[in-house]
Scaffold this motif. Structure first.
Motif, mmCIF file in Angstrom:
data_model
loop_
_atom_site.group_PDB
_atom_site.id
_atom_site.type_symbol
_atom_site.label_atom_id
_atom_site.label_comp_id
_atom_site.label_asym_id
_atom_site.label_seq_id
_atom_site.Cartn_x
_atom_site.Cartn_y
_atom_site.Cartn_z
ATOM 1 N N SER A 112 -68.966 1.811 5.886
ATOM 2 C CA SER A 112 -67.749 1.331 6.323
ATOM 3 C C SER A 112 -67.668 1.098 8.052
ATOM 4 C CB SER A 112 -66.554 2.217 6.023
ATOM 5 O OG SER A 112 -66.884 3.482 6.725
ATOM 6 N N ALA A 113 -68.464 2.075 8.733
ATOM 7 C CA ALA A 113 -68.745 1.572 10.045
ATOM 8 C C ALA A 113 -69.282 0.567 10.370
ATOM 9 C CB ALA A 113 -69.388 2.928 10.698
ATOM 10 N N ALA A 114 -70.505 0.143 9.584
ATOM 11 C CA ALA A 114 -71.155 -1.025 9.694
ATOM 12 C C ALA A 114 -70.294 -2.336 9.619
ATOM 13 C CB ALA A 114 -72.322 -1.061 9.020
ATOM 14 N N PHE A 115 -69.501 -2.181 8.668
ATOM 15 C CA PHE A 115 -68.549 -3.419 8.148
ATOM 16 C C PHE A 115 -67.709 -3.448 9.227
ATOM 17 C CE2 PHE A 115 -64.557 -5.064 6.524
ATOM 18 C CZ PHE A 115 -65.031 -6.478 5.823
ATOM 19 N N ARG A 116 -67.043 -2.329 9.750
ATOM 20 C CA ARG A 116 -66.075 -2.441 10.826
ATOM 21 C C ARG A 116 -66.409 -2.975 12.135
ATOM 22 N NH1 ARG A 116 -64.964 2.238 10.749
ATOM 23 N NH2 ARG A 116 -65.879 3.022 12.453
ATOM 24 N N GLN A 117 -67.665 -2.644 12.486
ATOM 25 C CA GLN A 117 -68.090 -3.007 13.826
ATOM 26 C C GLN A 117 -68.789 -4.366 13.782
ATOM 27 O OE1 GLN A 117 -71.128 -0.262 14.901
ATOM 28 N NE2 GLN A 117 -70.001 1.226 15.213
ATOM 29 N N GLY A 118 -69.328 -4.777 12.571
ATOM 30 C CA GLY A 118 -69.846 -6.233 12.429
ATOM 31 C C GLY A 118 -68.451 -7.170 12.660
ATOM 32 N N MET A 119 -67.420 -6.898 11.862
ATOM 33 C CA MET A 119 -66.172 -7.693 12.025
ATOM 34 C C MET A 119 -65.555 -7.568 13.465
ATOM 35 S SD MET A 119 -62.775 -7.443 9.575
ATOM 36 C CE MET A 119 -61.658 -8.831 9.808
ATOM 37 N N LEU A 120 -65.720 -6.615 13.813
ATOM 38 C CA LEU A 120 -64.980 -6.737 15.392
ATOM 39 C C LEU A 120 -65.858 -7.192 16.418
ATOM 40 C CD1 LEU A 120 -63.446 -2.992 15.568
ATOM 41 C CD2 LEU A 120 -62.059 -5.107 15.338
ATOM 42 N N THR A 121 -67.027 -6.974 16.403
ATOM 43 C CA THR A 121 -68.148 -7.754 17.337
ATOM 44 C C THR A 121 -67.752 -9.381 17.078
ATOM 45 O OG1 THR A 121 -69.821 -7.468 15.774
ATOM 46 C CG2 THR A 121 -69.451 -5.745 17.589
ATOM 47 N N ASN A 122 -67.696 -9.750 15.872
ATOM 48 C CA ASN A 122 -67.594 -11.264 15.740
ATOM 49 C C ASN A 122 -66.158 -11.726 16.111
ATOM 50 O OD1 ASN A 122 -67.197 -13.665 13.978
ATOM 51 N ND2 ASN A 122 -69.372 -13.188 13.836
ATOM 52 N N VAL A 123 -64.997 -11.150 15.665
ATOM 53 C CA VAL A 123 -63.707 -11.405 15.951
ATOM 54 C C VAL A 123 -63.320 -11.429 17.339
ATOM 55 C CG1 VAL A 123 -61.189 -10.727 15.633
ATOM 56 C CG2 VAL A 123 -63.020 -10.700 13.729
ATOM 57 N N LEU A 124 -63.748 -10.307 18.037
ATOM 58 C CA LEU A 124 -63.544 -10.236 19.475
ATOM 59 C C LEU A 124 -64.635 -11.128 20.461
ATOM 60 C CD1 LEU A 124 -62.973 -6.218 19.752
ATOM 61 C CD2 LEU A 124 -61.267 -8.085 19.661
ATOM 62 N N ASN A 125 -65.449 -12.080 19.891
ATOM 63 C CA ASN A 125 -66.014 -12.677 20.794
ATOM 64 C C ASN A 125 -65.457 -14.168 20.843
ATOM 65 O OD1 ASN A 125 -68.236 -14.380 22.115
ATOM 66 N ND2 ASN A 125 -69.693 -13.457 20.622
ATOM 67 N N PRO A 126 -64.800 -14.390 22.088
ATOM 68 C CA PRO A 126 -63.923 -15.702 22.063
ATOM 69 C C PRO A 126 -64.989 -16.750 21.925
ATOM 70 C CG PRO A 126 -64.334 -14.808 24.079
ATOM 71 C CD PRO A 126 -64.740 -13.596 22.958
ATOM 72 N N LYS A 127 -66.284 -16.801 22.347
ATOM 73 C CA LYS A 127 -67.194 -18.016 22.080
ATOM 74 C C LYS A 127 -67.377 -18.504 20.791
ATOM 75 C CE LYS A 127 -68.457 -18.268 26.513
ATOM 76 N NZ LYS A 127 -68.406 -19.369 27.191
ATOM 77 N N VAL A 128 -67.252 -17.511 19.865
ATOM 78 C CA VAL A 128 -67.461 -17.732 18.397
ATOM 79 C C VAL A 128 -66.197 -18.702 18.014
ATOM 80 C CG1 VAL A 128 -67.711 -16.863 16.155
ATOM 81 C CG2 VAL A 128 -68.869 -15.783 17.651
ATOM 82 N N ALA A 129 -65.040 -18.090 18.346
ATOM 83 C CA ALA A 129 -63.750 -18.787 18.057
ATOM 84 C C ALA A 129 -63.680 -20.204 18.553
ATOM 85 C CB ALA A 129 -62.556 -18.031 18.731
ATOM 86 N N LEU A 130 -64.181 -20.568 19.637
ATOM 87 C CA LEU A 130 -64.283 -21.764 20.484
ATOM 88 C C LEU A 130 -65.242 -22.583 19.673
ATOM 89 C CD1 LEU A 130 -63.684 -21.048 24.236
ATOM 90 C CD2 LEU A 130 -62.045 -21.616 22.435
ATOM 91 N N PHE A 131 -66.392 -21.831 19.346
ATOM 92 C CA PHE A 131 -67.419 -22.677 18.603
ATOM 93 C C PHE A 131 -66.668 -23.211 17.345
ATOM 94 C CE2 PHE A 131 -70.383 -22.372 14.897
ATOM 95 C CZ PHE A 131 -71.057 -23.304 15.268
ATOM 96 N N PHE A 132 -66.063 -22.499 16.511
ATOM 97 C CA PHE A 132 -65.628 -22.938 15.191
ATOM 98 C C PHE A 132 -64.692 -24.105 15.604
ATOM 99 C CE2 PHE A 132 -67.332 -19.207 13.330
ATOM 100 C CZ PHE A 132 -67.462 -19.654 11.709
ATOM 101 N N LEU A 133 -63.885 -23.745 16.588
ATOM 102 C CA LEU A 133 -62.856 -24.957 16.879
ATOM 103 C C LEU A 133 -63.346 -26.295 17.340
ATOM 104 C CD1 LEU A 133 -59.719 -25.747 17.137
ATOM 105 C CD2 LEU A 133 -59.960 -24.950 19.728
#
Length: 210
Positions: A112-133
């Motif tokens: 559960s910790a690995a899932f949670r951390q993996g999701m948060l490190t991705n969601v909290l990265n604005p560069k990834v958000a802008l990349f998708f956009l």
């Protein structure tokens, strides 16, 4: 695909493969988790990272990510939150005194910790958000009847390609975990190296500009 307004889908898939093979934070995180705690936890990290990609796909489809591009405050808040989280994980690993991988952790809270951390490190990265956009709309016609549906399909395809490669990384990390079993010094050095790299990613994210 043309009925959805999607064009050059083959080129899009090739770009997805190239981007997935390029080492980055997600690649390193998956190898770290699977190497420290085994293949099962590595798979959890893969699922978490790609759950974050689902969030970014939906955000790009709904236009929420556009807020990050137009609002310096929103971008900064998300950027510093993500950087702080990465620094926190990195410092914890640097200070860890683990004597080696433990199967109980792999099968229990580690998943559960690995899932949670993996999701948060991705969601909290604005560069990834802008990349998708910025990336997905290049392959969807603005004149399509339902361009949002096309963006959603492309996002799912991108996630599928990325998850396939990520699973390979989790398997490789699992082999590293078996090799390190019973080698506490190797495990401690891996914690230090991985903690330092994650700390570096956090600092880099904090100092990057939009």
């Amino acid at each position: 695909m043309e009925s959805l307004g999607i064009h050059q889908f083959g080129a899009f898939l090739l770009a997805c493969v190239a981007l997935s093979l390029t080492p980055g934070l997600d690649t390193f995180y998956i190898l770290t988790r699977s190497g420290r705690e085994g293949r099962t936890v590595g798979v959890a990290a893969v699922l978490g990272v790609n759950a974050g990609c689902i969030v970014h796909t939906l955000a790009a489809t709904l236009g929420i990510s556009a807020i990050l591009m137009t609002s310096a405050l929103a971008f900064s808040v998300l950027k510093y939150a993500g950087a702080a989280y990465l620094v926190w994980i990195g410092v914890r690993m640097l200070l860890s005194r683990s004597e080696g991988p433990r199967e109980a952790v792999t099968r229990g809270s580690g998943f559960s910790a690995a899932f949670r951390q993996g999701m948060l490190t991705n969601v909290l990265n604005p560069k990834v958000a802008l990349f998708f956009l910025a990336f997905l709309p290049q392959f969807v016609s603005p004149h399509a009847a339902h361009p949002q549906l096309g963006l959603l399909v492309l996002g799912v395809a991108f996630i599928g390609v990325g998850m396939t490669w990520s699973m390979v990384l989790a398997m490789l990390g699992g082999h590293m975990h078996r090799w390190m079993h019973g080698r506490p010094k190797a495990s401690r050095w891996m914690d230090r190296v991985c903690g330092g790299v994650l700390l570096g990613f956090g600092v880099k994210l904090a100092t990057q500009r939009i």
